[in-house]
Design an enzyme around this catalytic site. Structure first.
Site, PDB file in Angstrom:
ATOM      1  CD  GLU A  27     -30.747   3.557  36.014  1.00 42.34           C
ATOM      2  OE1 GLU A  27     -31.065   3.198  37.176  1.00 42.34           O
ATOM      3  OE2 GLU A  27     -30.958   2.846  35.018  1.00 42.34           O
ATOM      4  CG  ASN A  57     -32.821   3.718  26.760  1.00 41.95           C
ATOM      5  OD1 ASN A  57     -33.830   4.150  27.297  1.00 41.95           O
ATOM      6  ND2 ASN A  57     -31.782   3.282  27.458  1.00 41.95           N
ATOM      7  CG  HIS A  62     -34.196   5.878  36.072  1.00 41.92           C
ATOM      8  ND1 HIS A  62     -33.992   6.560  34.907  1.00 41.92           N
ATOM      9  CD2 HIS A  62     -34.644   6.792  36.978  1.00 41.92           C
ATOM     10  CE1 HIS A  62     -34.286   7.849  35.097  1.00 41.92           C
ATOM     11  NE2 HIS A  62     -34.679   8.015  36.350  1.00 41.92           N
ATOM     12  NE  ARG A 120     -36.263   0.264  32.078  1.00 42.27           N
ATOM     13  CZ  ARG A 120     -35.443  -0.248  31.162  1.00 42.27           C
ATOM     14  NH1 ARG A 120     -35.665  -1.449  30.671  1.00 42.27           N
ATOM     15  NH2 ARG A 120     -34.411   0.442  30.728  1.00 42.27           N
ATOM     16  CG  HIS A 121     -37.053   6.164  31.450  1.00 41.85           C
ATOM     17  ND1 HIS A 121     -36.578   5.889  30.187  1.00 41.85           N
ATOM     18  CD2 HIS A 121     -36.103   5.734  32.302  1.00 41.85           C
ATOM     19  CE1 HIS A 121     -35.384   5.329  30.273  1.00 41.85           C
ATOM     20  NE2 HIS A 121     -35.075   5.217  31.551  1.00 41.85           N
ATOM     21  NE  ARG A 174     -33.221   7.898  31.739  1.00 37.89           N
ATOM     22  CZ  ARG A 174     -32.157   8.427  32.331  1.00 37.89           C
ATOM     23  NH1 ARG A 174     -31.858   9.701  32.145  1.00 37.89           N
ATOM     24  NH2 ARG A 174     -31.378   7.701  33.117  1.00 37.89           N
TER      25      ARG A 174
HETATM   26  C1  LIG Z   1     -31.651   3.838  28.817  1.00 35.68           C
HETATM   27  O1  LIG Z   1     -31.249   5.174  28.685  1.00 35.68           O
HETATM   28  C2  LIG Z   1     -31.023   5.868  29.908  1.00 35.68           C
HETATM   29  C3  LIG Z   1     -30.583   7.247  29.525  1.00 35.68           C
HETATM   30  O2  LIG Z   1     -31.567   7.904  28.825  1.00 35.68           O
HETATM   31  C4  LIG Z   1     -29.951   5.189  30.716  1.00 35.68           C
HETATM   32  O3  LIG Z   1     -29.786   5.811  31.963  1.00 35.68           O
HETATM   33  C5  LIG Z   1     -30.307   3.759  30.935  1.00 35.68           C
HETATM   34  O4  LIG Z   1     -29.236   3.139  31.597  1.00 35.68           O
HETATM   35  C6  LIG Z   1     -30.566   3.113  29.583  1.00 35.68           C
HETATM   36  N1  LIG Z   1     -30.872   1.750  29.840  1.00 35.68           N
HETATM   37  C7  LIG Z   1     -30.008   0.817  29.570  1.00 35.68           C
HETATM   38  C8  LIG Z   1     -30.149  -0.415  30.347  1.00 35.68           C
HETATM   39  O5  LIG Z   1     -29.148   0.944  28.707  1.00 35.68           O
END
Ligand SMILES: *[C@@H]1O[C@H](CO)[C@@H](O)[C@H](O)[C@H]1NC(C)=O
Ligand SMILES: *[C@@H]1O[C@H](CO)[C@@H](O)[C@H](O)[C@H]1NC(C)=O
Ligand SMILES: *[C@@H]1O[C@H](CO)[C@@H](O)[C@H](O)[C@H]1NC(C)=O
Ligand SMILES: *[C@@H]1O[C@H](CO)[C@@H](O)[C@H](O)[C@H]1NC(C)=O
Length: 456
Positions: free
Chosen positions: A307, A238, A372, A231-232, A286
């Site tokens: 994503e 996040n 993602h 994952r990034h 990201r």
């Molecule tokens: C983590 O952050 C990214 C945006 O930067 C988002 O698309 C992703 O859904 C986030 N992961 C979760 C599971 O919250």
């Protein structure tokens, strides 16, 4: 047209009959087709005649002589095995709404093929023969090495015995083997792979479903290789618990990006440290930022690796989604695979857009994919054969490099964790809180790659 509905649109059922001598990679091809089609939600199953034979022939020695066409005991068992496999397959087509059944057998004389042909036609099932023809001795030896170390027939035998006995068995099969012939079999639907993919002969491929199978097997290769998934790094979203968007990496995310080249080297091992990887990322910042310190020249961006599109929920936190769209929030938990965000996507939608990625991955050698969570879950589900209802609940922690090594009958997984903390982005069913609960209702499959130390 979405791939998963082709069977409904066409109402076609296909029986793929494997043809070819032992040690030609038939079972491997058969299993891969089943895994690929199942991933696309096409109900498919493999019926392996060898396993039926092993089940019934328990009171006799199964060595090469068993496969002598003049050995009556052996012939009876083998006949019985194929009859049982075919009967079970026909029952599966009718009782379980089977769409693609694969008969993985070896003894494929023209006479035998005619019998299956007749049975299929009586039941309105399209027969498609898939022959793996191979006269390249190196390839065959390679396959024998694989088979003799993994075949249940040689469980308690030493390697020399196994190899010699297996070669003898092949000789017996060669006495009666009849290859698919462009003239004699001109009216049949068949694919003939010559020495893996050096030459491919296609004959009377008719339905869309058949042509998908053809396209898939054309892309397979058998060179050893690995696929790395990550994952990034942790993103700024996040930290705030927001989903979607196109935010930058957080400070810890950048630290992961800087550490990643070292993790890759560690995973490659000393002897392979000069291996050239190709890096694939999504088009979002990201993932590109995460790849930015990798020393490899070939870096490709794929829109298909972006994503899951959260539509109207893009940029919201799970708590905000629960408040604003309570029904949606519940609907997603009830069927996460099918739930489509308002104006966005579902997991099923991702699988469909990932299909070209899977095809290209099958063609490629060493690839590192930085993408993602939802996309990684779908890719991982393909390689590890994770059932649809479980895949959206798998935990794939941040700051961890996963290595997949596809082998003849399974895929090896290993993980290297960067010692850089990150927030947990895992959401259990029935809550808007992030983090993995010990009493989770989530499926067991996510345990495969869960990492509770990171989930704080
Ligand atoms: C983590 O952050 C990214 C945006 O930067 C988002 O698309 C992703 O859904 C986030 N992961 C979760 C599971 O919250
Ligand atoms: C193999 O094929 C031949 C010719 O069709 C047939 O006579 C024989 O019974 C088959 N063997 C088995 C074990 O099914
Ligand atoms: C992301 O980083 C870039 C370059 O470091 C900066 O110009 C941009 O403003 C940042 N974006 C956000 C949303 O912080
Ligand atoms: C890897 O690729 C780079 C640039 O394409 C090349 O200079 C280098 O020799 C390659 N290394 C190996 C081991 O093939």
């Amino acid at each position: 047209m979405p791939v998963y509905s082709i069977s409904h649109v066409e109402n076609v059922r296909v029986c793929v009959v494997m043809v070819g001598l032992p040690a030609r990679g038939k079972s491997l091809i058969a299993q891969k087709i089943v895994r690929y089609l199942s991933w696309l939600s096409i109900n498919s199953k493999c019926f392996n005649v060898g396993s039926y034979r092993r089940e019934i022939a328990t009171d006799t020695v199964v060595d090469a002589e068993f496969f002598d066409p003049k050995n009556e005991v052996g012939m009876n068992y083998r006949q019985e095995a194929i009859t049982r496999a075919t009967t079970d397959m026909m029952k599966w087509f009718s009782d379980d709404n089977g769409v693609v059944g694969i008969l993985d057998a070896t003894n494929s004389t023209r006479d035998r093929r005619d019998k299956i042909l007749k049975l299929c036609r009586e039941n309105s099932i399209e027969p498609m023969f898939l022959e793996s023809f191979c006269d390249d001795q190196d390839l065959i030896m390679q396959n024998i090495l694989d088979v003799k170390t993994t075949s249940p027939d040689y469980l308690n035998r030493n390697n020399e015995f196994a190899a010699e006995d297996f070669l003898k068995r092949i000789k017996f099969y060669e006495q009666v083997y009849e290859t698919m012939d462009q003239k004699a079999d001109a009216d049949l639907t068949f694919i003939k792979l010559v020495n893996v993919n050096s030459q491919i002969i296609l004959n009377r491929i008719e339905s869309y479903l058949e042509s998908r199978i053809v396209y898939y097997v054309m892309n397979l290769h058998i060179k050893p290789r690995s696929i790395w998934l990550s994952r990034h790094g942790e993103s700024e979203y996040n930290l705030t618990g927001q989903i979607g968007g196109d935010s930058n990496l957080s400070e810890r995310g950048w630290r992961y990006a800087k550490r990643l080249p070292e993790l890759v080297l560690k995973s490659l091992g000393e002897e392979n440290k000069h291996t050239n990887l190709t890096v694939w990322t999504s088009t979002l910042k990201r993932t590109q930022q995460t790849s930015s310190f990798l020393p490899y020249k070939r870096k490709l961006q794929w829109k298909a690796l972006d994503e899951l599109d959260a539509g109207e929920c893009d940029g919201m936190t799970y708590e905000e989604i629960e408040k604003t769209f309570p029904e949606d929030f519940k609907a997603r938990d009830d069927d996460k695979y099918e739930y489509r965000y308002r104006g966005g996507e579902s997991y099923r939608d991702i699988v469909i857009r990932l299909e070209p990625i899977i095809m290209e991955l099958e063609r490629q050698e060493n690839i590192l994919i930085i993408t993602h969570q939802a996309v990684l879950r779908c890719l991982y589900a393909y390689f590890m054969n994770v059932p649809q209802e479980e895949s959206p609940w798998m935990s794939i922690p941040l700051h961890t490099l996963i290595k997949l090594e596809p082998r003849a009958y399974s895929t090896l997984v290993s993980r290297i964790k960067a010692d850089i903390p990150a927030v947990s982005t895992y959401k259990e069913k029935g809550t808007s809180q992030l983090g993995e609960l010990e009493t989770g209702t989530a499926s067991k499959s996510r345990d495969l790659i869960r990492d509770s130390e990171l989930a704080k």
